[in-house]
Design an enzyme around this catalytic site. Structure first.
Site, PDB file in Angstrom:
ATOM      1  N   ASP A 150      -4.928  -3.914   4.973  1.00 20.50           N
ATOM      2  CA  ASP A 150      -5.406  -3.528   6.297  1.00 20.50           C
ATOM      3  C   ASP A 150      -6.910  -3.644   6.461  1.00 20.50           C
ATOM      4  O   ASP A 150      -7.411  -3.626   7.581  1.00 20.50           O
ATOM      5  CB  ASP A 150      -4.970  -2.096   6.625  1.00 20.50           C
ATOM      6  N   ASP A 171       0.846  -1.196   0.000  1.00 26.36           N
ATOM      7  CA  ASP A 171       0.000   0.000   0.000  1.00 26.36           C
ATOM      8  C   ASP A 171       0.876   1.238   0.000  1.00 26.36           C
ATOM      9  O   ASP A 171       1.990   1.219   0.521  1.00 26.36           O
ATOM     10  CB  ASP A 171      -0.869   0.035   1.266  1.00 26.36           C
ATOM     11  N   ASP A 182      -9.433  -6.747   2.118  1.00 29.66           N
ATOM     12  CA  ASP A 182      -8.075  -7.179   1.766  1.00 29.66           C
ATOM     13  C   ASP A 182      -7.817  -8.628   2.163  1.00 29.66           C
ATOM     14  O   ASP A 182      -6.833  -9.225   1.708  1.00 29.66           O
ATOM     15  CB  ASP A 182      -7.031  -6.297   2.469  1.00 29.66           C
TER      16      ASP A 182
END
Length: 850
Positions: A586, A317, A590
């Site tokens: 997170d 990310d 996901d």
């Protein structure tokens, strides 16, 4: 119905008193083994059973000395195993402390994060999407809350929850599973919405505690690596059993000495059993997990430690991993004004309404960094203006969806009029406002200009609607575009160096973000991520089939406007091309990608419970450099595991050969059970301590990742170990045969051979410890264990040769010093030749594989 006022929660003193009264909020943990369970496990080990049988035989035939000696060795082996297991468990205990789940709770009017085991009846806990409910509780406040109660009911469809103001004793009654009930239950998962609940029961008094559904009660399933090693041990164990039985029969039928045949068979069985394999793996993975925790990487599944070293693609990310996750409001852009925001500086009137509605579209108490940045700056900048509305009541929330990347909140003002605020991706807000194409294009051009400077950009709109009830969907409101807000999230200072290190190690770094492509590319350039192929957007991903996505994923390293569910497709596309994928995440959505990746990495601070449960690793401080550090640690652990496995194979070759070959050649038995155990006493601590602490190869991060199919125990490693072991076997067997040939008795010949074996054992350790590192590896702090064991082994051998009682007990003689020195020199030369041949074989196998 208005929400009840926020409570203060318990005071810290009240919480401590109730914790003492009710006990911790936990259910019995079966992960830890008791001392008795460890003893029972050791008592079932084949090596221990063979020792006991051999000791019993000696005692039965009246050889008290050897019987007691083997009994002492049996007790010592038990102590060594318990020490090693306890050492590993202490490391895992430290990890469990780090892995302890935490819950947001109201204490004294303040929101705090406390260990879930410290939640007590009467606490007020906060519930959010993706979080596990900490205890049985009654919902007091809620917005669109739904809970997955399949853990208790088996029904996978989430159930809606509504708040109640009924007394706790009345509201807490009722079974799980129904819609619109106020009860929430420990262990269930919040799938949407958020709320506040008052705890009624904890620990064994919860529903999950009463029915015994604790996940800790599930017996852990062996990992593929553990199963692979167990298969190897079973294979060698079967061969050892068959060889021992055949040797007993052959010796007994040939010479009629069944007792000596049985002892020789036991010695062969002990020599062939590679029981160190699973023990070394368990200790290495436990200690590896502990070492990872020291660099802020928590291994929830120790087996993933080994997989880390093979990672070839890191999918990360942007927000919070590459950047500091320290969102700061930097730009406010309306048709009339473009303001660069400075902390503490006043804002011009034309942007007040934009900031007002951006705040109304944000949730107080949210963990979203943009919500927090907007509310913090707005509370300060709009103080003493008519743009703050503490008396407005939140009526309805509309969550962001994959179809519409915007969220809205409907409020009722003091006159009962409905005010709606929306914020989200500029494209989505433009769609909500039904703007003309030309107006939309102008806004998108402004947004791209902001994004190219590295800002994260959201659009804001205000809406209205007629009717007594809130509209069912965001599109049912009449929205008016207000402007754009830009956030700055600076790149972490350590990221460029970490990305360069990863690329130097042959690991591709891919950035996956929900931001606009221009923002993503700007941050990627700062980080040093490859941007030559541009950015691939979520919209483009959705339009591709699997083959097209696979080809694109091989080239592109920046993915923008990606939805969480599209991460799974990216992981699978990379895996189909043979990549070993590490993926960070997170959120609730996901979890599938984290589960599918070879190495799932959840965020420790902002990650949801469900993301942490799906991942093998948790990044405790969310620093990208920790991932690269974890890869380095994974490679080191795998290298050292390979070395210890090669050593175990190597040392078992001469032990087994010396136990079997003299008997087959019609010579006096060389290796008796006591001699095998004496050697094992050196092998066990070296395996679990010396090799585990060996330093890393300086070129560790300068070589490409190993292939995912390259296992820990394979034929190349077995062949290298066999070559090294055969060299020691030939040298020690030659010493035994020559000693008998020149007229020495069996005891002197045995002494020369066992002394050579002991020296060969220690030299095999040095050869494997220093492989690829040079002699400096033997001076590293981790090698102190080896030198301590070597000193003890040397002292024991000197005592065994010079002290008559010990010499008689071990059936040793007193060889001439010249012949002893010659034997040791020949063994040293043999080990050197074996190491050279093994290295040449490794290079040849690598060349053939390439």
């Amino acid at each position: 119905m208005p929400q009840p006022p926020s409570p203060q929660g318990l005071s810290e003193d009240e919480a401590h008193q109730r914790l003492a009264e009710h006990g911790p909020n936990a259910i019995a943990d079966r992960e830890r083994r008791s001392f008795a369970a460890t003893l029972r496990e050791v008592a079932r080990e084949p090596m221990f059973l063979l020792l006991v049988v051999a000791a019993a035989i000696y005692l039965l035939v009246g050889d008290l000395g050897e019987g007691l000696l083997l009994t002492g060795f049996a007790l010592l082996s038990v102590g060594l195993v318990i020490f090693q297991q306890r050492r590993g468990e202490r490391a895992l205990d430290a990890l469990r402390e780090l892995a302890t789940p935490h819950t947001r709770v109201l204490r004294g009017g303040q929101v705090r994060r406390v260990p879930t085991r410290e939640i007590v009846p009467g606490d007020w806990i906060m519930l959010g999407e993706g979080e596990r409910v900490a205890a049985d509780a009654v919902l007091r406040q809620a917005q669109a809350l739904a809970v997955d109660e399949s853990l208790l009911t088996g029904e996978s469809v989430p159930v809606r929850k509504r708040p109640t103001d009924a007394p706790l004793a009345d509201a807490a009654a009722g079974p799980p599973g129904g819609d619109d009930l106020p009860q929430v239950y420990a262990g269930t998962l919040v799938t949407t919405g958020h709320g506040l609940a008052e705890v009624g029961a904890t620990g064994h008094h919860t529903q999950v505690g009463r029915i015994g559904a604790s996940l800790a009660a599930i017996e852990p399933v062996p990992t593929p690596l553990q199963q692979n090693l167990r298969a190897v041990v079973r294979l060698f164990g079967t061969l050892a059993l068959a060889g021992s039985l055949l040797l007993v029969l052959w010796y007994g039928l040939r010479g009629g000495d069944w007792v000596q045949g049985l002892l020789s068979g036991i010695a062969l069985g002990m020599a062939m059993l590679p029981e160190e394999f699973p023990m070394a793996l368990a200790v290495f993975l436990a200690m590896g997990s502990w070492r990872l925790a020291r660099i802020q990487v928590l291994a929830r599944q120790p087996a993933v430690v080994e997989a880390l070293g093979a990672a070839s693609v890191l999918c990360v990310d942007k927000t919070g991993t590459l950047t500091e996750n320290r969102m700061a409001l930097r730009r406010l852009v309306t048709p009339e004004a473009d303001v660069t925001v400075q902390s503490g500086a006043p804002l011009p009137e034309p942007v007040h309404r934009l900031l007002e509605y951006a705040m109304l579209a944000s949730r107080r108490g949210s963990t979203d960094p943009m919500d927090r940045a907007l509310l913090a700056h707005g509370d300060q900048a709009l103080d003493d203006t008519e743009h703050l509305h503490p008396d407005w009541r939140l009526e309805q929330e509309y969550a962001l969806t994959p179809e519409l990347l915007a969220m809205s909140q409907a409020w009722l003002d003091e006159d009962g009029r409905r005010r709606v605020a929306a914020k989200g991706a500029p494209e989505a807000v433009i769609e909500l406002c039904h703007l003309a194409p030309a107006a939309g294009a102008a806004i998108l051009a402004q947004m791209r200009q902001l994004a190219e400077s590295g800002l994260r950009v959201l659009a804001v709109a205000e809406g209205s609607a007629v009717g007594a009830a809130p509209a069912p969907e965001q599109h049912d409101y009449d929205f008016r575009f207000l402007g754009l807000v830009g956030f700055e999230d600076p790149l972490r200072a350590s990221v460029p160096a970490a990305v360069a290190q990863a690329r130097g190690a042959g690991i591709a770094v891919a950035m996956i973000t929900g931001d606009h492509a221009a923002t993503a590319l700007a941050i990627a350039r700062q980080a040093g991520i490859d941007t030559a192929a541009g950015a691939l957007t979520g919209e483009q991903i959705a339009a591709m089939d699997d083959a097209q996505l696979g080809e694109a994923a091989r080239r592109v390293r920046v993915f923008a406007r990606v939805l969480p569910e599209q991460k799974l497709r990216l992981v699978q596309a990379l895996q189909r091309h043979g990549e070993t994928v590490a993926m960070t995440g997170d959120g609730v959505n996901d979890a599938p990608a984290l589960k599918a990746a070879h190495i799932g990495i959840a965020m420790g601070v902002r990650g949801t419970d469900v993301a942490r449960e799906a991942a093998g690793l948790v990044l405790l401080d969310e620093e990208f450099g920790r991932i690269v550090g974890g890869v380095r640690m994974g490679r080191r652990i795998f290298d050292n595991l390979r070395k210890v496995m090669r050593y175990i194979v190597a040392i078992h070759v001469p032990i087994a050969g010396l136990a079997l070959l003299p008997v087959l050649l019609g010579l006096p038995p060389l290796m008796l059970p006591a001699h095998v155990v004496l050697t094992e006493m050196v092998i066990d601590p070296i395996c679990s301590l010396a090799f585990e602490g060996a330093p890393e190869d300086p070129r560790l991060m300068q070589r490409p990742p190993r292939h995912a199919r390259e296992g820990l125990v394979g034929w190349p490693m077995l062949l290298q170990g066999a070559v090294q072991g055969a060299s020691v076997l030939l040298a020690t067997l030659a010493a035994y045969l020559l000693a008998l040939r020149v007229g020495h008795g069996a005891d002197v010949a045995r002494t020369l051979a066992v002394a050579g074996l002991m020296a060969g054992n220690l030299l095999l350790v040095t050869a494997n410890l220093s492989a690829g590192l040079g002699w400096r590896a033997l001076l590293a702090p981790g090698a102190r264990v080896f030198w301590a064991v070597a000193a003890i082994a040397t002292a024991v051998m000197v005592l065994a040769v010079t002290a008559p009682p010990v010499r008689a007990l071990l059936h040793f003689g007193q060889p001439p010093l010249a012949e002893l020195g010659l034997t040791l020199a020949v063994v040293a030369l043999a080990v050197a030749v074996g190491a050279l041949l093994s290295a040449a074989l490794a290079r040849r196998l690598e060349h053939a594989a390439a």
